[in-house]
Design an enzyme around this catalytic site. Sequence first.
Site, PDB file in Angstrom:
ATOM      1  N   ARG A  55       0.815  -1.207   0.000  1.00 51.09           N
ATOM      2  CA  ARG A  55       0.000   0.000   0.000  1.00 51.09           C
ATOM      3  C   ARG A  55       0.858   1.271   0.000  1.00 51.09           C
ATOM      4  O   ARG A  55       0.552   2.231  -0.698  1.00 51.09           O
ATOM      5  CB  ARG A  55      -0.917   0.011   1.236  1.00 51.09           C
ATOM      6  CG  ARG A  55      -2.144  -0.882   1.139  1.00 51.09           C
ATOM      7  CD  ARG A  55      -1.847  -2.366   1.112  1.00 51.09           C
ATOM      8  NE  ARG A  55      -1.137  -2.796   2.296  1.00 51.09           N
ATOM      9  CZ  ARG A  55      -0.429  -3.924   2.388  1.00 51.09           C
ATOM     10  NH1 ARG A  55      -0.300  -4.722   1.337  1.00 51.09           N
ATOM     11  NH2 ARG A  55       0.192  -4.259   3.508  1.00 51.09           N
ATOM     12  N   CYS A  89      -5.396  -3.204   8.940  1.00 55.87           N
ATOM     13  CA  CYS A  89      -4.271  -2.554   8.258  1.00 55.87           C
ATOM     14  C   CYS A  89      -4.640  -1.093   8.110  1.00 55.87           C
ATOM     15  O   CYS A  89      -5.645  -0.777   7.457  1.00 55.87           O
ATOM     16  CB  CYS A  89      -4.005  -3.180   6.885  1.00 55.87           C
ATOM     17  SG  CYS A  89      -2.794  -2.271   5.886  1.00 55.87           S
ATOM     18  N   THR A  91      -2.923   1.436   6.556  1.00 56.41           N
ATOM     19  CA  THR A  91      -2.646   2.031   5.253  1.00 56.41           C
ATOM     20  C   THR A  91      -3.692   1.647   4.224  1.00 56.41           C
ATOM     21  O   THR A  91      -4.014   2.439   3.321  1.00 56.41           O
ATOM     22  CB  THR A  91      -1.239   1.646   4.767  1.00 56.41           C
ATOM     23  OG1 THR A  91      -0.316   1.789   5.850  1.00 56.41           O
ATOM     24  CG2 THR A  91      -0.789   2.542   3.625  1.00 56.41           C
ATOM     25  N   THR A 133       2.950   3.909   8.882  1.00 59.62           N
ATOM     26  CA  THR A 133       3.784   3.782   7.695  1.00 59.62           C
ATOM     27  C   THR A 133       3.909   5.142   7.024  1.00 59.62           C
ATOM     28  O   THR A 133       3.098   6.057   7.240  1.00 59.62           O
ATOM     29  CB  THR A 133       3.183   2.799   6.693  1.00 59.62           C
ATOM     30  OG1 THR A 133       1.952   3.335   6.195  1.00 59.62           O
ATOM     31  CG2 THR A 133       2.947   1.429   7.315  1.00 59.62           C
ATOM     32  N   LYS A 173       7.382  -7.198  10.180  1.00 57.73           N
ATOM     33  CA  LYS A 173       6.958  -7.917   8.974  1.00 57.73           C
ATOM     34  C   LYS A 173       7.877  -9.094   8.665  1.00 57.73           C
ATOM     35  O   LYS A 173       7.456 -10.066   8.030  1.00 57.73           O
ATOM     36  CB  LYS A 173       6.894  -6.954   7.787  1.00 57.73           C
ATOM     37  CG  LYS A 173       5.684  -6.011   7.835  1.00 57.73           C
ATOM     38  CD  LYS A 173       5.572  -5.182   6.588  1.00 57.73           C
ATOM     39  CE  LYS A 173       4.311  -4.327   6.591  1.00 57.73           C
ATOM     40  NZ  LYS A 173       3.065  -5.122   6.473  1.00 57.73           N
ATOM     41  N   CYS A 203      -0.173   1.807  12.785  1.00 55.57           N
ATOM     42  CA  CYS A 203       0.163   0.729  11.857  1.00 55.57           C
ATOM     43  C   CYS A 203       0.029  -0.536  12.681  1.00 55.57           C
ATOM     44  O   CYS A 203       0.532  -0.600  13.807  1.00 55.57           O
ATOM     45  CB  CYS A 203       1.588   0.880  11.325  1.00 55.57           C
ATOM     46  SG  CYS A 203       2.220  -0.608  10.496  1.00 55.57           S
TER      47      CYS A 203
END
Length: 237
Positions: A55, A89, A91, A133, A173, A203
Amino acid sequence: MAEKNLGVPVLGVLGGMGPLASAQFMLRLTLLTPAERDQDHIPAVLWSNPRVPDRTAARLAGGEDPLPALLRGIRGLEAAGAGAIAIPCNTAHGWFEGMQAATALPILHIVDAAEAELLRLGVTPGPIGLMGTAGTLAMRLYQERLEPRGWTCLVPEPAEMDRLVSPGIAEVKANRVAEAHGPLAEAARALVARGARAVVLGCTEIPLGIAAGPALPFPVCDTIDALARAALHWAGK
Protein backbone atom coordinates in the site's frame (compact mmCIF):
# COMPACT_ATOMS: atom_id res chain seq x y z
CA MET A 1 -25.79 -17.05 3.75
CA ALA A 2 -23.68 -18.01 6.73
CA GLU A 3 -24.97 -15.04 8.75
CA LYS A 4 -28.57 -16.19 8.42
CA ASN A 5 -27.72 -19.82 9.06
CA LEU A 6 -25.84 -19.00 12.27
CA GLY A 7 -28.47 -16.58 13.48
CA VAL A 8 -25.80 -14.17 14.75
CA PRO A 9 -23.61 -11.56 13.05
CA VAL A 10 -20.54 -12.83 11.21
CA LEU A 11 -17.51 -10.55 11.16
CA GLY A 12 -15.48 -10.50 7.97
CA VAL A 13 -11.80 -9.72 8.46
CA LEU A 14 -9.91 -8.47 5.40
CA GLY A 15 -6.37 -9.31 6.40
CA GLY A 16 -2.92 -10.46 5.39
CA MET A 17 -1.53 -6.89 5.50
CA GLY A 18 0.56 -8.16 7.20
CA PRO A 19 -0.22 -11.73 8.22
CA LEU A 20 1.10 -11.40 11.78
CA ALA A 21 -1.01 -8.31 12.44
CA SER A 22 -4.11 -10.13 11.16
CA ALA A 23 -3.37 -13.12 13.39
CA GLN A 24 -2.94 -10.77 16.36
CA PHE A 25 -6.27 -9.13 15.54
CA MET A 26 -8.02 -12.50 15.69
CA LEU A 27 -6.27 -13.26 18.99
CA ARG A 28 -7.25 -9.93 20.53
CA LEU A 29 -10.81 -10.20 19.21
CA THR A 30 -11.05 -13.50 21.07
CA LEU A 31 -9.40 -12.34 24.29
CA LEU A 32 -11.40 -9.10 24.50
CA THR A 33 -14.74 -10.88 24.07
CA PRO A 34 -16.71 -11.29 27.31
CA ALA A 35 -17.21 -15.04 27.04
CA GLU A 36 -17.59 -18.07 29.26
CA ARG A 37 -17.78 -20.70 26.50
CA ASP A 38 -17.08 -21.15 22.81
CA GLN A 39 -20.60 -20.18 21.83
CA ASP A 40 -20.25 -16.72 23.38
CA HIS A 41 -17.69 -15.65 20.78
CA ILE A 42 -18.31 -13.86 17.49
CA PRO A 43 -18.36 -15.97 14.33
CA ALA A 44 -15.63 -14.55 12.11
CA VAL A 45 -14.13 -15.25 8.71
CA LEU A 46 -10.52 -14.20 8.06
CA TRP A 47 -9.52 -13.54 4.46
CA SER A 48 -5.73 -13.37 4.80
CA ASN A 49 -4.12 -12.43 1.52
CA PRO A 50 -0.47 -11.36 1.96
CA ARG A 51 -0.19 -10.89 -1.83
CA VAL A 52 -2.13 -7.62 -1.77
CA PRO A 53 0.25 -5.11 -3.42
CA ASP A 54 2.18 -2.93 -1.01
CA ARG A 55 0.00 0.00 0.00
CA THR A 56 2.80 2.45 0.77
CA ALA A 57 4.56 1.69 -2.51
CA ALA A 58 1.28 2.21 -4.36
CA ARG A 59 0.73 5.60 -2.80
CA LEU A 60 4.27 6.98 -2.75
CA ALA A 61 6.16 5.25 -5.55
CA GLY A 62 3.63 4.48 -8.28
CA GLY A 63 3.38 0.83 -7.28
CA GLU A 64 0.60 -1.56 -8.24
CA ASP A 65 -2.89 -0.49 -7.17
CA PRO A 66 -4.05 -2.70 -4.26
CA LEU A 67 -7.75 -1.93 -4.74
CA PRO A 68 -8.54 -4.86 -7.09
CA ALA A 69 -7.05 -7.33 -4.60
CA LEU A 70 -8.89 -5.66 -1.73
CA LEU A 71 -12.17 -5.91 -3.62
CA ARG A 72 -11.57 -9.61 -4.33
CA GLY A 73 -11.24 -10.11 -0.60
CA ILE A 74 -14.45 -8.21 0.05
CA ARG A 75 -16.28 -10.38 -2.49
CA GLY A 76 -14.97 -13.47 -0.72
CA LEU A 77 -16.16 -12.21 2.63
CA GLU A 78 -19.56 -11.34 1.19
CA ALA A 79 -19.84 -14.89 -0.17
CA ALA A 80 -18.91 -16.26 3.26
CA GLY A 81 -21.83 -14.42 4.82
CA ALA A 82 -20.09 -11.51 6.53
CA GLY A 83 -22.31 -8.83 8.03
CA ALA A 84 -19.54 -6.26 8.44
CA ILE A 85 -15.86 -5.97 7.55
CA ALA A 86 -12.85 -5.06 9.68
CA ILE A 87 -9.50 -4.34 8.06
CA PRO A 88 -6.53 -4.67 10.47
CA CYS A 89 -4.27 -2.55 8.26
CA ASN A 90 -4.18 1.21 8.64
CA THR A 91 -2.65 2.03 5.25
CA ALA A 92 -5.30 0.02 3.40
CA HIS A 93 -7.81 2.60 4.63
CA GLY A 94 -6.40 4.94 2.02
CA TRP A 95 -8.73 3.00 -0.31
CA PHE A 96 -11.63 3.04 2.15
CA GLU A 97 -14.00 5.00 -0.07
CA GLY A 98 -13.41 2.69 -3.04
CA MET A 99 -14.00 -0.38 -0.89
CA GLN A 100 -17.09 1.00 0.82
CA ALA A 101 -18.58 2.06 -2.51
CA ALA A 102 -18.21 -1.52 -3.76
CA THR A 103 -20.12 -3.23 -0.95
CA ALA A 104 -23.35 -2.78 0.96
CA LEU A 105 -21.64 -4.16 4.08
CA PRO A 106 -20.45 -1.63 6.66
CA ILE A 107 -16.66 -1.37 6.88
CA LEU A 108 -15.48 -0.47 10.36
CA HIS A 109 -13.06 2.46 9.99
CA ILE A 110 -9.87 1.97 11.99
CA VAL A 111 -9.40 5.71 12.60
CA ASP A 112 -12.85 5.99 14.19
CA ALA A 113 -11.98 2.94 16.28
CA ALA A 114 -8.72 4.59 17.37
CA GLU A 115 -10.57 7.73 18.45
CA ALA A 116 -12.99 5.65 20.53
CA GLU A 117 -10.03 3.87 22.11
CA LEU A 118 -8.35 7.16 23.01
CA LEU A 119 -11.51 8.33 24.72
CA ARG A 120 -11.80 4.98 26.52
CA LEU A 121 -8.26 5.52 27.82
CA GLY A 122 -9.29 8.93 29.14
CA VAL A 123 -7.44 10.93 26.48
CA THR A 124 -9.55 13.88 25.33
CA PRO A 125 -9.09 15.86 22.10
CA GLY A 126 -5.80 17.71 21.95
CA PRO A 127 -2.23 16.88 20.89
CA ILE A 128 -1.53 13.22 20.23
CA GLY A 129 1.39 11.43 18.63
CA LEU A 130 0.82 9.40 15.50
CA MET A 131 3.09 6.62 14.29
CA GLY A 132 2.41 4.77 11.06
CA THR A 133 3.78 3.78 7.69
CA ALA A 134 5.07 6.50 5.41
CA GLY A 135 1.98 5.85 3.28
CA THR A 136 -0.47 6.35 6.14
CA LEU A 137 1.20 9.59 7.17
CA ALA A 138 1.43 10.90 3.60
CA MET A 139 -2.26 10.20 3.01
CA ARG A 140 -3.12 12.05 6.26
CA LEU A 141 -5.66 9.37 7.09
CA TYR A 142 -5.75 10.32 10.76
CA GLN A 143 -5.29 14.06 10.38
CA GLU A 144 -8.17 14.56 7.96
CA ARG A 145 -10.55 12.48 10.05
CA LEU A 146 -9.52 13.59 13.55
CA GLU A 147 -8.43 17.21 13.30
CA PRO A 148 -11.98 18.49 12.61
CA ARG A 149 -12.93 16.81 15.90
CA GLY A 150 -10.31 18.68 17.91
CA TRP A 151 -7.30 16.36 17.77
CA THR A 152 -3.83 17.57 16.74
CA CYS A 153 -1.59 14.87 15.29
CA LEU A 154 2.16 15.12 15.90
CA VAL A 155 4.11 12.84 13.57
CA PRO A 156 7.74 11.63 13.54
CA GLU A 157 10.33 13.75 11.78
CA PRO A 158 11.51 12.38 8.39
CA ALA A 159 14.81 11.30 9.95
CA GLU A 160 12.92 9.43 12.69
CA MET A 161 10.80 7.68 10.08
CA ASP A 162 13.92 6.58 8.20
CA ARG A 163 15.93 5.55 11.27
CA LEU A 164 13.27 4.26 13.66
CA VAL A 165 9.68 3.81 12.49
CA SER A 166 10.04 2.28 9.02
CA PRO A 167 12.83 -0.12 10.13
CA GLY A 168 10.78 -1.12 13.17
CA ILE A 169 7.76 -1.94 11.01
CA ALA A 170 10.00 -3.91 8.66
CA GLU A 171 11.36 -5.97 11.57
CA VAL A 172 7.83 -7.01 12.56
CA LYS A 173 6.96 -7.92 8.97
CA ALA A 174 10.09 -10.10 8.93
CA ASN A 175 8.96 -11.83 12.17
CA ARG A 176 11.78 -10.22 14.16
CA VAL A 177 9.38 -8.72 16.66
CA ALA A 178 11.77 -8.32 19.59
CA GLU A 179 14.19 -6.28 17.48
CA ALA A 180 11.40 -3.81 16.66
CA HIS A 181 10.80 -2.64 20.21
CA GLY A 182 13.82 -0.38 20.63
CA PRO A 183 13.39 1.83 17.57
CA LEU A 184 9.60 2.02 17.84
CA ALA A 185 9.68 2.87 21.54
CA GLU A 186 12.29 5.58 20.89
CA ALA A 187 10.06 7.15 18.23
CA ALA A 188 7.06 7.09 20.57
CA ARG A 189 9.04 8.75 23.39
CA ALA A 190 10.18 11.47 20.99
CA LEU A 191 6.55 12.33 20.18
CA VAL A 192 5.68 12.61 23.87
CA ALA A 193 8.72 14.84 24.39
CA ARG A 194 7.28 17.15 21.74
CA GLY A 195 3.97 17.47 23.56
CA ALA A 196 1.85 14.42 22.69
CA ARG A 197 -0.42 13.30 25.56
CA ALA A 198 -0.76 9.82 24.04
CA VAL A 199 0.60 7.99 21.01
CA VAL A 200 -1.54 6.26 18.41
CA LEU A 201 0.15 3.15 17.03
CA GLY A 202 -1.29 3.77 13.57
CA CYS A 203 0.16 0.73 11.86
CA THR A 204 -0.95 -2.70 13.02
CA GLU A 205 2.65 -3.96 13.05
CA ILE A 206 3.70 -1.31 15.58
CA PRO A 207 1.71 -2.65 18.59
CA LEU A 208 3.45 -6.00 18.17
CA GLY A 209 6.86 -4.35 18.38
CA ILE A 210 5.91 -2.08 21.27
CA ALA A 211 4.54 -5.05 23.24
CA ALA A 212 7.80 -6.96 22.80
CA GLY A 213 9.58 -4.88 25.45
CA PRO A 214 8.92 -2.85 28.61
CA ALA A 215 5.63 -0.98 28.71
CA LEU A 216 5.79 2.70 27.84
CA PRO A 217 5.02 5.17 30.66
CA PHE A 218 2.30 7.04 28.78
CA PRO A 219 -0.98 6.09 27.07
CA VAL A 220 -0.70 4.30 23.75
CA CYS A 221 -3.58 3.51 21.44
CA ASP A 222 -3.16 0.01 20.01
CA THR A 223 -5.13 0.10 16.75
CA ILE A 224 -5.42 -3.70 16.73
CA ASP A 225 -7.25 -3.60 20.06
CA ALA A 226 -9.20 -0.53 18.97
CA LEU A 227 -10.52 -2.28 15.88
CA ALA A 228 -11.30 -5.43 17.86
CA ARG A 229 -13.35 -3.37 20.33
CA ALA A 230 -15.18 -1.70 17.43
CA ALA A 231 -16.01 -5.13 16.05
CA LEU A 232 -17.31 -6.25 19.44
CA HIS A 233 -19.46 -3.13 19.64
CA TRP A 234 -20.86 -3.86 16.16
CA ALA A 235 -21.68 -7.41 17.22
CA GLY A 236 -23.45 -6.25 20.37
CA LYS A 237 -20.73 -7.41 22.74
